[in-house]
Design an enzyme around this catalytic site. Sequence first.
Site, mmCIF file in Angstrom:
data_model
loop_
_atom_site.group_PDB
_atom_site.id
_atom_site.type_symbol
_atom_site.label_atom_id
_atom_site.label_comp_id
_atom_site.label_asym_id
_atom_site.label_seq_id
_atom_site.Cartn_x
_atom_site.Cartn_y
_atom_site.Cartn_z
ATOM 1 N N ASP A 122 -0.978 -6.435 -2.800
ATOM 2 C CA ASP A 122 -2.083 -7.360 -2.526
ATOM 3 C C ASP A 122 -2.636 -7.999 -3.790
ATOM 4 O O ASP A 122 -3.494 -8.873 -3.721
ATOM 5 C CB ASP A 122 -3.204 -6.672 -1.741
ATOM 6 N N ASP A 124 3.857 -2.249 -1.093
ATOM 7 C CA ASP A 124 2.599 -1.529 -0.954
ATOM 8 C C ASP A 124 2.294 -1.448 0.535
ATOM 9 O O ASP A 124 2.769 -2.274 1.318
ATOM 10 C CB ASP A 124 1.497 -2.295 -1.702
ATOM 11 N N ASP A 139 -2.842 -3.522 -7.369
ATOM 12 C CA ASP A 139 -1.453 -3.303 -7.757
ATOM 13 C C ASP A 139 -1.017 -4.137 -8.952
ATOM 14 O O ASP A 139 0.179 -4.289 -9.191
ATOM 15 C CB ASP A 139 -0.539 -3.615 -6.568
#
Length: 621
Positions: free
Chosen positions: A515, A320, A519
Site C-alpha cells: 500500500d 502485502d 511498506d
Amino acid sequence: MSTKQKKNLARILIAAIMSVALNFVECSGITRFIFYLVPYLVVGYDILLKAFHGIKNLRALDEGLLMTIATLGAMALAVYEDGDYTEAVAVMLFYQIGEWFQSYAVGKSRKNISELMDIRPDYANVETENGLEQVDPDEVEVGTIIVVQPGEKIPIDGVIIEGNSALNTVALTGESLPREVSEGAEVISGSINLNGVLKIRTTKEFGESTASKILELVEDASSRKSKSENFITKFARIYTPAVVICAGALAIIPPIFSGDWSTWIYRALIFLVISCPCALVISIPLSFFAGIGGASREGILIKGSNFLETLSKVKTVVLDKTGTLTQGNFEVDAVHSKNLNFSEKELLHLAAHVERYSTHPIANSLRKAYPNERDDCSVEGVEEIAGRGIRAKINGQIVCVGNEKFMDEIGAKWKACRKVGTIIHVAVDGEYAGHVVISDSLKPHAKEAVAELNCAGVENIFMLTGDSEKIASKVAAEVGIKNYRSELLPADKVTEFEKILSAQKGDSKVAFVGDGINDAPVLSRADVGIAMGALGSDAAIEAADVVLMDDDPLKISKAIKISRKCLAIVKQNIFFAIGIKFLCLILGAVGLANMWAAIFADVGVMILAVLNAIRTLAYSL
C-alpha cells in the site's frame, strides 16, 4: 492529427503528385533537373537544413546527413548521366513518410499521457468577503476553505466539509465509474466534480498534492532509459561513423583498380541509404514511450522505461495482505471481556482512548466503534511501541493495547480467541482485561488477481503480513496463495523479502506490491516496487517504481502483461531491423540491390517497425 502533421502530409502528397506528373513530361538536360528539383526541395528542405545545422554544430553523423549525401549524390549522378531523378526524390519522399508515421505514433502515445496531464488545475476558488475569488493553486495555504463547482477540477487534496457529489477519477485511475463523496470524505486533486457544489478544507500544499506528485512522476519518466534504449544509443554512435567510412571506401577503392567511378559511387550512395539506423533509433524509444502511454490510460503509472523493462522479467510477486488483497477497512467484529472489573463497553472505551492519536486503520476502526472517545477522560503519556502496540495513562491507570508479544512483555496473561480476525488485547495496570476482534474482508477481485498472475507467467507468489497465522492462512487459502509468512514486524518483512530475492535464479526479477505507507522499505528494496491503491499516498508515489492508481489488484497482472507485450515488440523490431539492414548492406555493396531496395531497407523497415511499435498503445491482451 496536429497542424504540423497535416502540413507534412500535404508536402508529401504534393511532392508525390509532382513526381508522378513529371514522368509524362518530355524534357532533358537542365530543364529536367530543375523540374525534379522542385518536388525534391518541397519534400526534403527540412532534412537538408537539419544536415546543415548538424555539420555546423559538429553533430553531423546522423540519419539527416546520410539522407542528404545519398539523395544529393543520386541527383548529381542523374545530372552527369542525364538519367533518372525519380530515385533521389523517392528516397526523400519515403523517408518523410516514415517520419510522418513516427510523428503520428508519438502523437497518439502523447495523447494518452496528455489526458493524464489534464489533471493539472488552473485555479482554486477561495471564499472572500466579496464572494469567490480565483487564485493560483500555489498560493493556497493548508487549511484554506476552497469551493469546487460542478465541472471543475479539485485543485488540492483536502476533506469535504460541506456538500456531496460524484467525482470523475478516470484520468487518475482509469476507472470510468464516478465515485460518490459526501461530507467528511477525503478528496484528491485532479478529480473532476460532476454535479454538487463542494466546500473543501485543504490538507496539503499544491506542490505536495496528488496531482502535482503524479505530474512530476510522468514528466521524469522519459529520463529513465531502459537497457535496450541505452544499447541503441551506443550502437548508433559506433555504427553511423563506421558505415560512412565503409561507404567512402566503397566509392574510392574499387574504382582505383577498375576505373568505373559512376558504378561504385552509385553503390556507395545505395550503401548510405541502406545504412541509416532509423528503424532502431526511432522505433525502440517509441515502443517504450507508447507502452508507458498505454499503461497510463489504464491507471498504471510507470516511472520510466527501465522499470517497464524490469517489470517484463518479473517471475516472483510478493504481496502485502492488508490494502492489497484485503479491503483494509477494519471493523470491530466482537469485544470479549476477560476480567470481571471491565464490561465490554468499558473495554472498547479504553482501547479507543489509547488509540486516539494513532493513524493506523485498526485505530480508526476502534474510534469508529466508540465515537465518544473524546470525553472527559484524562489521556497522558501516549507511547507507541513499534510492532507491539500503544501504551497510555488513562485517568491514572496504565492501559496497554496491542498484540500477544506486547502482553507477554508486560506480563499480562492473555487468552486466545476462537474467532478469526485481528485480535487486539487490552491490559490495565499489568492485568489482562480482554480483547477486541477486528475483521477485514477480501477485495472483490483478489482471488481472480492471483489467478491472473499465474496466467501472466508469474512462477512464484508470496504473501507477507504482520497479521496472525490464523488470519494469514485463511486469506491465503481463500485467494489461492500457497507461500505466505505471518506475524512479521516491519524489520522481519524486509528480512523475509531478502531471502526471496536471494533465491532468484538467472535474470528473473521480484516485484513487491504494497500500500506504499507501511511498506516503503520493501518497495524500495524490490527489483520493481508496485504501490497499490496509491491515491493520496505520498509514500507510495515516492517509494514505488510502478503506481497503480486504484485499489483493483487485477491491475498488477495487467501491468506485467503490458510490459511483456512492449518488450516483445522491442525485440521484434531490433532483430527485424538489424537483420534486414545487414542483408541489404551486403547486397548493396556487391551491386545486387538498387536504390529502390535501399529505400525499402531504410524507410520501409522504419515504417514497419513504427507500425509494430504503435501496437503497444493498445491494451488488447
